[in-house]
Design a protein around this motif. Structure first.
Motif, PDB file in Angstrom:
ATOM      1  N   VAL A 196       0.856  -1.146   0.091  1.00  0.00           N
ATOM      2  CA  VAL A 196      -0.132  -0.447   0.639  1.00  0.00           C
ATOM      3  C   VAL A 196       1.470   1.428   0.011  1.00  0.00           C
ATOM      4  CG1 VAL A 196      -1.991  -0.983   0.846  1.00  0.00           C
ATOM      5  CG2 VAL A 196      -0.277  -0.287   2.819  1.00  0.00           C
ATOM      6  N   TRP A 241      -3.725   4.470  -3.228  1.00  0.00           N
ATOM      7  CA  TRP A 241      -5.132   4.855  -2.059  1.00  0.00           C
ATOM      8  C   TRP A 241      -5.515   5.782  -3.066  1.00  0.00           C
ATOM      9  CZ3 TRP A 241      -6.156   2.042   1.056  1.00  0.00           C
ATOM     10  CH2 TRP A 241      -4.544   1.785   2.369  1.00  0.00           C
ATOM     11  N   VAL A 260     -12.012  -0.821   2.342  1.00  0.00           N
ATOM     12  CA  VAL A 260     -11.294  -1.005   2.932  1.00  0.00           C
ATOM     13  C   VAL A 260     -11.923  -2.476   4.127  1.00  0.00           C
ATOM     14  CG1 VAL A 260      -9.211  -1.294   3.645  1.00  0.00           C
ATOM     15  CG2 VAL A 260      -9.726  -0.344   2.215  1.00  0.00           C
ATOM     16  N   GLU A 269      -5.246   3.708   7.871  1.00  0.00           N
ATOM     17  CA  GLU A 269      -4.326   4.603   6.857  1.00  0.00           C
ATOM     18  C   GLU A 269      -5.537   5.975   5.803  1.00  0.00           C
ATOM     19  OE1 GLU A 269      -0.594   4.373   4.277  1.00  0.00           O
ATOM     20  OE2 GLU A 269      -0.775   2.847   6.113  1.00  0.00           O
ATOM     21  N   PHE A 270      -6.191   4.700   5.578  1.00  0.00           N
ATOM     22  CA  PHE A 270      -6.329   5.195   4.458  1.00  0.00           C
ATOM     23  C   PHE A 270      -8.111   6.416   4.083  1.00  0.00           C
ATOM     24  CE2 PHE A 270     -10.385   4.594   0.212  1.00  0.00           C
ATOM     25  CZ  PHE A 270     -10.277   5.692  -0.107  1.00  0.00           C
ATOM     26  N   GLN A 281      -5.642   9.144   5.008  1.00  0.00           N
ATOM     27  CA  GLN A 281      -5.296  10.173   3.940  1.00  0.00           C
ATOM     28  C   GLN A 281      -6.867  10.589   3.358  1.00  0.00           C
ATOM     29  OE1 GLN A 281      -2.716   9.499   1.511  1.00  0.00           O
ATOM     30  NE2 GLN A 281      -1.344   8.006   3.347  1.00  0.00           N
TER      31      GLN A 281
END
Length: 328
Positions: free
Chosen positions: A286, A291, A303, A312-313, A316
């Motif tokens: 990743v 992303w 996800v 984490e996404f 972002q």
């Protein structure tokens, strides 16, 4: 008829004339052949020309004779068909890893594989939206040198650079030479990458070939490749960016089946999740490009795991949102 001093060159001259000046639409006449031979002081009778063409056929040249109003001799089948040359020319013209000068040089060589009449059809301008050509003139030879090192399993050393705002080279690691066992070359996102074992840091990395400078093939045997899989390596790295490797599970709308298969291959397993969704588990690294790809799919994909990847996404997305939020 007396044989002139250039008689031994006759078949070579005829071969060149046929290859460069004739095709199915443009046969060369007996008068043209006689005139060309005359430039070399080679006498030619009609019967001798027929005999010469037969000899060329026996040597493997596809010499054809057209009779009628536009009669003459021409080359039928060539090593490359005109349609194949057009594809090759388009690929060379639009390739980012080739400089403009190298592209032009290769296209001229491809044109020489057709008649002068067909070559005009190869002088075509392929439009590729804002396509940026590389500035590294040596990449063409870098690729060839790296193939040799891979074949011989020899460590290569090189310097690695980026460009600054003024388009000047800035070498990484202070200009220190990298030492790498090259495993293979990967073509991804219209760039060449070298994947291999970094012998200094003892890990597997990849490098853009157009950013490699002063490549030297050493006499040092390379590290073992083990079960290295170039296809799997390229599939896991989006845009060949480094990142955190994981086994990622996504839940996608059924309409995205084609998108997922196009990106990850027809052997990817899609597991139905009701009638409107499916899940897919992927071995990925990743990274920001991944992303970005996921963001482009909008709310049609989610996800599921691992949890840290979902977080984490989300981070972002929150960072991007905060950038555009306005104070009320």
């Amino acid at each position: 008829m007396a044989r002139g001093p250039n008689q031994k060159k006759k078949l070579l001259i005829l071969t060149r004339l046929l290859l460069t000046s004739s095709d199915e639409e443009h046969p060369v006449s007996t008068a043209q052949i006689t005139a060309e031979l005359g430039k070399w002081d080679i006498p030619a009778e009609r019967k001798s020309i027929y005999d010469d063409m037969e000899q060329l056929r026996q040597l493997g040249l596809d010499v054809q004779l057209r009779k009628g109003k536009q009669s003459g001799w021409f080359i039928g089948a060539r090593d490359f068909e005109l349609a194949e040359l057009k594809l090759l020319v388009d690929a060379v013209a639009s390739s980012r890893f080739l400089t403009q000068r190298k592209s032009d040089s290769l296209i001229r060589k491809l044109e020489s594989l057709a008649s002068v009449h067909q070559a005009k059809q190869l002088q075509r301008q392929v439009y590729v939206d804002r396509r940026a050509k590389t500035m590294n003139e040596h990449i063409f030879y870098n690729v060839d040198k790296l193939h040799t090192a891979i074949s011989d399993n020899r460590v290569v050393t090189f310097r690695y650079f980026e460009y600054d705002l003024h388009k000047r080279k800035v070498f990484r690691r202070g200009g220190e030479r990298y030492r790498v066992t090259p495993f293979g070359l990967i073509w991804d996102n219209e760039n060449y990458y070298l994947a291999g074992q970094d012998e200094i840091r003892q890990d597997l990395r990849h490098y853009r070939v157009d950013k490699m400078s002063d490549i030297v093939i050493t006499g040092i045997p390379g590290s073992g490749r083990g079960g290295w899989d170039p296809e799997g390596y390229a599939r896991r790295h989006f845009g060949m960016y480094s990142g955190r490797e994981c086994r990622l599970t996504l839940r996608c709308a059924a309409s995205l089946a084609g998108v997922v298969l196009d990106r990850f291959g027809q052997d990817t397993i899609l597991v139905p999740d009701g009638e409107q969704f499916f899940t897919v588990t992927l071995d990925l690294v990743v990274s920001p490009p991944f992303w970005g790809w996921l963001f482009g799919l909008g709310d049609s994909v989610e996800v599921l795991s691992p949890q840290w990847a979902a977080q984490e996404f989300r981070g972002q997305l929150e960072s991007l949102l905060s950038l555009y939020q306005k104070e009320e």
